[in-house]
Each structure stands twice: as structure tokens, then as C-alpha cells.
Design an enzyme around this catalytic site. Structure first.
Site, PDB file in Angstrom:
ATOM      1  N   LYS A  72       1.705   2.251  -5.068  1.00 33.76           N
ATOM      2  CA  LYS A  72       2.362   1.853  -6.557  1.00 33.76           C
ATOM      3  C   LYS A  72       1.482   1.931  -7.657  1.00 33.76           C
ATOM      4  CE  LYS A  72       2.367  -2.258  -4.286  1.00 33.76           C
ATOM      5  NZ  LYS A  72       2.154  -2.009  -2.954  1.00 33.76           N
TER       6      LYS A  72
ATOM      7  N   GLN B 113       1.950  -6.059  -3.270  1.00 34.70           N
ATOM      8  CA  GLN B 113       2.275  -6.024  -1.724  1.00 34.70           C
ATOM      9  C   GLN B 113       3.663  -5.106  -1.746  1.00 34.70           C
ATOM     10  OE1 GLN B 113       1.315  -9.620  -3.322  1.00 34.70           O
ATOM     11  NE2 GLN B 113      -0.811  -8.615  -2.876  1.00 34.70           N
TER      12      GLN B 113
ATOM     13  N   GLY C  28      -4.606  -4.303  -3.902  1.00 34.69           N
ATOM     14  CA  GLY C  28      -5.691  -3.117  -4.227  1.00 34.69           C
ATOM     15  C   GLY C  28      -4.779  -1.912  -4.493  1.00 34.69           C
ATOM     16  N   HIS C  29      -4.792  -1.446  -5.769  1.00 38.20           N
ATOM     17  CA  HIS C  29      -4.026  -0.426  -6.275  1.00 38.20           C
ATOM     18  C   HIS C  29      -4.944   0.611  -6.564  1.00 38.20           C
ATOM     19  CE1 HIS C  29      -0.314  -3.418  -7.136  1.00 38.20           C
ATOM     20  NE2 HIS C  29      -0.755  -3.233  -5.950  1.00 38.20           N
TER      21      HIS C  29
ATOM     22  N   ASP D 166       0.750  -1.541  -0.012  1.00 43.55           N
ATOM     23  CA  ASP D 166       0.253   0.023   0.059  1.00 43.55           C
ATOM     24  C   ASP D 166       0.805   1.436   0.012  1.00 43.55           C
ATOM     25  OD1 ASP D 166      -2.108  -1.602  -0.076  1.00 43.55           O
ATOM     26  OD2 ASP D 166      -2.425  -1.645   2.281  1.00 43.55           O
TER      27      ASP D 166
HETATM   28  P1  GDP Z   1      -0.873   0.449  -3.598  1.00 45.47           P
HETATM   29  O1  GDP Z   1      -1.415  -1.083  -3.170  1.00 45.47           O
HETATM   30  O2  GDP Z   1       0.771   0.351  -3.217  1.00 45.47           O
HETATM   31  O3  GDP Z   1      -1.093   0.763  -4.959  1.00 45.47           O
HETATM   32  O4  GDP Z   1      -1.306   1.347  -2.499  1.00 45.47           O
HETATM   33  P2  GDP Z   1      -2.910   1.765  -2.285  1.00 45.47           P
HETATM   34  O5  GDP Z   1      -3.648   2.135  -3.351  1.00 45.47           O
HETATM   35  O6  GDP Z   1      -3.495   0.430  -1.493  1.00 45.47           O
HETATM   36  O7  GDP Z   1      -3.100   2.928  -0.997  1.00 45.47           O
HETATM   37  C1  GDP Z   1      -2.489   3.961  -1.336  1.00 45.47           C
HETATM   38  C2  GDP Z   1      -3.316   5.207  -0.658  1.00 45.47           C
HETATM   39  O8  GDP Z   1      -3.046   6.080  -0.853  1.00 45.47           O
HETATM   40  C3  GDP Z   1      -4.547   5.015  -2.010  1.00 45.47           C
HETATM   41  O9  GDP Z   1      -5.816   5.709  -1.160  1.00 45.47           O
HETATM   42  C4  GDP Z   1      -3.906   6.465  -2.833  1.00 45.47           C
HETATM   43  O10 GDP Z   1      -4.947   6.969  -3.627  1.00 45.47           O
HETATM   44  C5  GDP Z   1      -3.216   7.244  -1.706  1.00 45.47           C
HETATM   45  N1  GDP Z   1      -2.073   7.861  -2.286  1.00 45.47           N
HETATM   46  C6  GDP Z   1      -1.185   7.532  -2.882  1.00 45.47           C
HETATM   47  N2  GDP Z   1      -0.398   8.351  -3.162  1.00 45.47           N
HETATM   48  C7  GDP Z   1      -0.775   9.440  -2.211  1.00 45.47           C
HETATM   49  C8  GDP Z   1       0.093  10.649  -1.792  1.00 45.47           C
HETATM   50  O11 GDP Z   1       0.845  11.200  -2.342  1.00 45.47           O
HETATM   51  N3  GDP Z   1      -0.610  11.372  -0.912  1.00 45.47           N
HETATM   52  C9  GDP Z   1      -1.799  10.874  -0.348  1.00 45.47           C
HETATM   53  N4  GDP Z   1      -2.327  11.576   0.625  1.00 45.47           N
HETATM   54  N5  GDP Z   1      -2.570   9.863  -0.709  1.00 45.47           N
HETATM   55  C10 GDP Z   1      -1.909   9.164  -1.628  1.00 45.47           C
HETATM   56  P1  IMO Z   2      -0.801  -4.109  -2.290  1.00 43.73           P
HETATM   57  O1  IMO Z   2      -0.622  -4.888  -3.517  1.00 43.73           O
HETATM   58  C1  IMO Z   2      -0.856  -4.678   2.006  1.00 43.73           C
HETATM   59  C2  IMO Z   2      -0.943  -8.699   3.620  1.00 43.73           C
HETATM   60  C3  IMO Z   2      -2.411  -9.190   4.446  1.00 43.73           C
HETATM   61  C4  IMO Z   2      -1.540  -9.978   5.295  1.00 43.73           C
HETATM   62  C5  IMO Z   2      -0.544 -10.741   4.497  1.00 43.73           C
HETATM   63  C6  IMO Z   2      -0.980 -12.187   4.114  1.00 43.73           C
HETATM   64  O2  IMO Z   2      -2.182  -3.420  -2.349  1.00 43.73           O
HETATM   65  O3  IMO Z   2       0.105  -3.569  -1.728  1.00 43.73           O
HETATM   66  P2  IMO Z   2      -2.640 -12.764   1.694  1.00 43.73           P
HETATM   67  O4  IMO Z   2      -3.960 -12.482   1.395  1.00 43.73           O
HETATM   68  O5  IMO Z   2      -1.595 -12.536   0.757  1.00 43.73           O
HETATM   69  O6  IMO Z   2      -2.517 -14.147   2.325  1.00 43.73           O
HETATM   70  O7  IMO Z   2      -2.092 -11.704   3.056  1.00 43.73           O
HETATM   71  O8  IMO Z   2      -0.272  -9.983   3.640  1.00 43.73           O
HETATM   72  N1  IMO Z   2      -1.287  -8.145   2.380  1.00 43.73           N
HETATM   73  C7  IMO Z   2      -1.403  -6.901   1.904  1.00 43.73           C
HETATM   74  N2  IMO Z   2      -0.896  -5.717   2.726  1.00 43.73           N
HETATM   75  N3  IMO Z   2      -1.089  -4.475   0.553  1.00 43.73           N
HETATM   76  C8  IMO Z   2      -1.354  -5.622   0.093  1.00 43.73           C
HETATM   77  O9  IMO Z   2      -1.311  -5.717  -1.493  1.00 43.73           O
HETATM   78  C9  IMO Z   2      -1.259  -6.840   0.567  1.00 43.73           C
HETATM   79  N4  IMO Z   2      -1.575  -8.064   0.228  1.00 43.73           N
HETATM   80  C10 IMO Z   2      -1.440  -8.919   1.170  1.00 43.73           C
HETATM   81  O10 IMO Z   2      -2.856  -7.965   4.894  1.00 43.73           O
HETATM   82  O11 IMO Z   2      -1.141  -9.548   6.578  1.00 43.73           O
HETATM   83 MG    MG Z   3      -2.762  -1.517  -1.766  1.00 46.20          MG
END
Ligand code: GDP
Ligand code: IMO
Ligand code: MG
Length: 488
Positions: free
Chosen positions: A82, A289, A106-107, A79
Site C-alpha cells: 500500500k 492492514q 508498516g508501509h 503488507d
Molecule cells: P504495506 O504495509 O502494504 O505498505 O506493505 P509493506 O511495506 O509492509 O510490504 C511490502 C514490501 O514489498 C515492502 O518491502 C516493499 O518495498 C515491497 N514491494 C512493494 N511493491 C513491490 C513489488 O512490486 N515488487 C517487489 N519485489 N517488492 C515490492
Molecule cells: P500493514 O498496514 C500485516 C496483524 C498482526 C496480527 C494481527 C493483529 O503494514 O499492512 P494487532 O497488532 O493489530 O493487534 O495485530 O494483525 N497485522 C498486520 N499484518 N500488516 C499489517 O499492517 C498488520 N497490522 C496488524 O500480525 O496477526
Molecule cells: Mg506493512
């Protein structure tokens, strides 16, 4: 690309050179032109390169040509943002490819006032004409995938012909999800906090040599193969506590979703990717991840079941290690983790709560609140090392706007000793993070478009981290939207 002529080569040969200045390397591609060309262009592409006299080296060396594949991956526990960065950079590439993980990811992407969350589909899908590939290292749940594609259709995204799936990607069956839930229930208090998407059991079947792959759905006896694996799963489920699961309903949805999967082009992604590289196509590999969730190097057993690190690009797409180019490591300006497991800089207090609220730290896949803490530099040194990170992208720096003081862990204190390396097992050891404090900037960064426009305190924080980590911070994200990015 700059066409250059090299003395001694025939007129019929044109040399196209690509100079990648940051690496001070030269790659070249030779094209034949004119009627005198005697040799097939394919031949040239295979052996093309440039003779180059390196300083202090004799004799002249032959540097083989081939485009390299760039990588974006998370350096923490996932998270890191990415999705946003892949979407931003995708414009500079021809192909974006996912190489591991599955719908546990979840991107999030934000543009045009809208928010999109992708789970299996690569984050380049919103860029017109760009090819998106789901590699062999990915595990795919056709039901989640179908739902995602319907969402894209509703948003008017034309993905047909641009979204390719590796025949060798493994399928998540309904009983994999059931097993995931039962296994977590069995673990009780020491549960991993899995997303319950069936990831672990699917990778277990892959390495256990029982799995079903995307290519198998074209086999005449696919139903038989499915039934055999399901029967094994049902036997296995007997050793776990009972967990309610509507198998009949899940199975009907699963088989119906296979039609959507079948409507997409399947490829042998290892050939596809390597041919594309030979043709000079620019490819970006998108990690899911984060490196601390890597099955080998993460906080085991509180990890996911795939190799989330750069090495995973080689096995998850079928590219050789020497084809890896830039490795862009993404870190938040602080740190989060969702699910169980060790987290040395976690702030289980009002500061952590403030980070969560300001950063809206709730899971994109499960909605769970994310655990929050300060940025952890020993942890980042570790993941920079194992990934070969060439540059850093720091996201969510705007979340720190409200703090009058911020901090970074520079060392771990374990048994009274300070160290900057990670212990073998973070789970059963008392780690006290040694913190360095920084002045906050306490203003909005909304209007900031360049590094020089950042407040002094923010530049000081970034410069200090950059020196400590020994890798340049090339991108700084100041908000979730596409345009809120400083590129240096
Ligand atoms: P990913 O899994 O690495 O793609 O990240 P996620 O989408 O799960 O979580 C990142 C969260 O931070 C999302 O809600 C994005 O919209 C938000 N986000 C990304 N870059 C920034 C930033 O620079 N500032 C803020 N405030 N939010 C951001
Ligand atoms: P993105 O791509 C954050 C965590 C889960 C759990 C562990 C194992 O959005 O960054 P799994 O479902 O793979 O068996 O879970 O890994 N986890 C993540 N945490 N971002 C993710 O993906 C994750 N994918 C799995 O919360 O602790
Ligand atoms: Mg994510």
C-alpha cells in the site's frame, strides 16, 4: 477541468465541469465572475450542480456536485504494498489521509536508492506541498510517532504545517501496550500474533468509552484523566499472567513525546475533509492492514481491531458513503500473512520458502517472517465485494519471475464440496484450495514499462485473474521502487 458554457445561464456565471469518464458521471462547480454577481460564491458551492438530461429519464435531473474521496486498501492480510502505491499516486492528490489502524502498520517506500518505513504518518508525506492527515479512526502512540517524525527530519522532509492530526484520534498509552502483551501471553497457543503495539486495548477503550483522545492533551486536567485510565489498566492487568514492563520509563518517554505531538496542527478532521471536498480538493484515503484483518469481516478472532475496509473511511474520517469515489484494492500476485490465524493457500514447504526469500517477506514493523502461499481468488472475490473495489493494483509480480509454474486457488473444497465463497469460520474448518496452474515466464521484468511489453505468460496470468475477479487490473507493480509500476 473543462470550462464549458451552458445556454440559458447568465454571462456572470461560469460553469466548470469535471468529467470522470471511467464512471461516466459529471460533476460541476459554479463560480461567479464579473461585477453582476449577486450571490456569494459560498452559496453557489453549496447548491452547485448541473442539470443533466439522462437517457430515457424525464424530467431533467439535478446532480449535486462534490469531489469524491478515493481509497487505497489492502485486499489480503496486509503488507500488499500500500505504501508504495500511495506514494506513487499521491502526486495526483492534494491530501492523503489515514483512516484507521495505528503503529501496527508498516508501509515501505523506496526511492532515490533509499528505503523508508512509515507507521502512523500517511505515505504522501514525501510529496512536496501535499497535506497528510491522521484521521479520527487512527490510534496514535506519541512515542512511535515522535520517532517517526525525527526520522523524517533527518531525511530532510519538511512536514510541519503539512501533517495534521485529528483531535478525535485515540491515544495509545504505555499501559495499552502492557495490556496487549499480557493478553497475548494469556492466550498461550491461540495467541493472535499481535504486533504488541497496544492496538487492541486502545480500540477496546474507545468502544468501552474510556479512551483518551489527542484533543484531550490540551485539557487542564489531562494528567488526572491519564492517571484514572492508567489505574483502571493496572487493575485489569491483575487478571493476566505477569509480563515484565518498565512502566516508569515508558511513562516518562510518553509524556515527553507529547510535546512533539502538540507542535503539530490539530484539526476537526470531519470538517476539514468535507470542506476540502467542497473546495474541489482531491483526497486519497490510505488504508492500513488488509480486508482479511477487518474486525467484522476478517478471519475473526485473528484480526486487528479496526474496520480496515472501505466503510472504515466513512467512520475514520467523517465522510458520507456517497462521497466515496474510486476504490483501489491492492493484492500481491501471491499471498502472505504475518501472525496467527487461518490461511487456506499457505505453502508450508519449499515453494513457500522460495516466495519468502524472493519477496523478502519479513514484517516491516516486527521483522517476523511472513507466511506465504499462492494467490487466493475466493478470498479476493470476498474482499472485492465488501469493499466495492473499482480497480485492482497487483504488486510483487516480479517475485514470481523465478518460478517455472505458478498457481492460483479458484475454489475451496470443504467436505468434498467445491465453493467459491468463504465459510463463516475459516478457523475450524478443513479447507483444501483447488488450484489452477499457469506457466511461469522465468525472466526479469525490470525493463518492462507497459502491459504489452510483459511476457505472454504474465499477461495470460493477469488476464485470467481479471476475468475471474470481474474487476480490471489497472496497475501492476514490478519492483519496490517508485518507478517500477505499469499503469494501464
Ligand atoms: P504495506 O504495509 O502494504 O505498505 O506493505 P509493506 O511495506 O509492509 O510490504 C511490502 C514490501 O514489498 C515492502 O518491502 C516493499 O518495498 C515491497 N514491494 C512493494 N511493491 C513491490 C513489488 O512490486 N515488487 C517487489 N519485489 N517488492 C515490492
Ligand atoms: P500493514 O498496514 C500485516 C496483524 C498482526 C496480527 C494481527 C493483529 O503494514 O499492512 P494487532 O497488532 O493489530 O493487534 O495485530 O494483525 N497485522 C498486520 N499484518 N500488516 C499489517 O499492517 C498488520 N497490522 C496488524 O500480525 O496477526
Ligand atoms: Mg506493512
Amino acid at each position: 477541468m473543462f470550462p464549458v458554457s451552458i445556454s440559458g445561464l447568465k454571462d456572470s456565471v461560469k460553469v466548470l465541469s469535471v468529467f470522470t469518464l471511467h464512471e461516466a458521471k459529471v460533476t460541476s462547480k459554479i463560480e461567479t465572475s464579473g461585477a453582476q454577481a449577486q450571490i456569494e460564491p459560498k452559496f453557489f458551492l453549496t447548491f452547485a450542480g448541473v442539470f443533466w438530461r439522462l437517457p430515457n429519464r424525464n424530467p431533467t435531473r439535478f446532480i449535486p456536485i462534490m469531489q469524491k474521496i478515493d481509497v487505497i486498501l489492502g485486499l489480503q492480510w496486509g503488507d500488499e504494498g500500500k505504501g508504495k502505491i500511495v506514494d506513487y499516486l499521491a502526486n495526483d492528490y492534494d491530501i492523503v489521509a489515514r483512516f484507521q489502524g495505528g503503529p501496527n502498520a508498516g508501509h515501505t517506500l523506496k526511492f532515490g536508492g533509499k528505503k523508508y518505513v512509515l507507521h502512523t504518518v500517511p505515505s504522501g508525506i514525501f510529496r512536496e506541498n501535499l497535506i497528510n492527515l491522521i484521521g479520527n479512526g487512527v490510534v496514535l502512540d506519541p512515542v512511535v510517532f515522535e520517532r517517526e517524525l525525527r526520522g523524517l527530519e533527518q531525511s530532510g522532509v519538511a512536514f510541519h504545517k503539512r501533517l495534521l492530526v485529528s483531535r478525535k484520534a485515540h491515544l495509545i498509552l504505555p499501559t495499552h501496550r502492557w495490556l496487549d502483551a499480557a493478553s497475548e501471553a494469556h492466550k498461550g497457543k491461540s495467541k493472535i500474533g499481535s504486533t504488541l503495539k497496544g492496538i487492541g486495548p486502545t480500540y477496546m477503550d474507545k468502544t468501552g468509552r474510556n479512551g483518551l483522545r489527542v484533543g484531550d492533551i490540551q485539557a487542564a486536567n489531562f494528567r488526572e484523566q491519564y492517571e484514572a485510565l492508567k489505574t483502571k489498566h493496572l487493575e485489569l492487568l491483575k487478571i493476566y499472567p505477569e509480563v515484565s514492563f518498565d512502566l516508569a520509563g515508558a511513562e516518562a518517554a510518553w509524556f515527553s513525546s507529547l510535546d512533539t505531538l502538540r507542535s503539530l496542527p490539530f484539526v476537526d478532521s470531519e470538517y476539514y475533509i468535507n470542506d476540502a471536498l467542497a473546495d474541489g480538493k482531491r483526497i486519497l484515503a490510505e488504508g492500513a492492514q488488509g480486508a482479511m484483518l477487518d474486525i467484522d469481516f476478517g478471519t475473526y478472532p485473528f484480526v486487528t481491531s479496526s474496520n480496515t475496509i472501505t466503510a472504515g473511511v466513512c467512520t475514520g474520517l467523517g465522510v458520507a458513503p456517497q462521497r466515496i469515489g474510486r476504490v483501489i484494492g491492492i493484492t500481491k500476485a501471491y499471498c502472505t500473512r504475518v501472525g496467527g490465524g487461518p490461511f487456506p493457500t499457505e505453502l508450508d514447504n519449499e515453494i513457500g520458502e522460495r516466495l519468502r526469500q524472493e519477496g523478502q517477506e519479513f514484517g516491516s514493523t516486527t521483522g517476523r517472517p511472513r507466511r506465504c502461499g499462492w494467490i487466493d481468488l475466493p478470498q479476493l472475490l470476498y474482499t472485492i465485494l465488501i469493499n466495492g473495489v473499482t480497480e485492482i493494483c497487483m504488486t510483487k509480480i516480479d517475485v514470481l519471475n523465478v518460478f517455472d509454474e505458478i498457481a492460483a486457488a479458484t475454489h475451496y473444497r470443504i467436505d468434498g464440496q467445491q465453493q467459491h465463497t468463504l465459510p463463516y469460520d475459516l478457523c475450524n474448518v478443513e479447507i483444501e484450495p483447488v488450484l489452477r496452474s499457469y506457466l511461469g515466464w522465468q525472466c526479469s521484468l525490470d525493463a518492462v514499462r507497459s502491459f504489452d511489453e510483459l511476457p505472454d505468460a504474465a499477461r495470460n496470468f493477469l488476464t485470467d485473474l481479471e476475468i475471474y475477479l470481474g474487476v480490471p487490473v489497472k496497475m501492476i507493480s514490478t519492483g519496490p521502487e517508485r518507478e517500477k509500476l505499469i499503469v494501464r
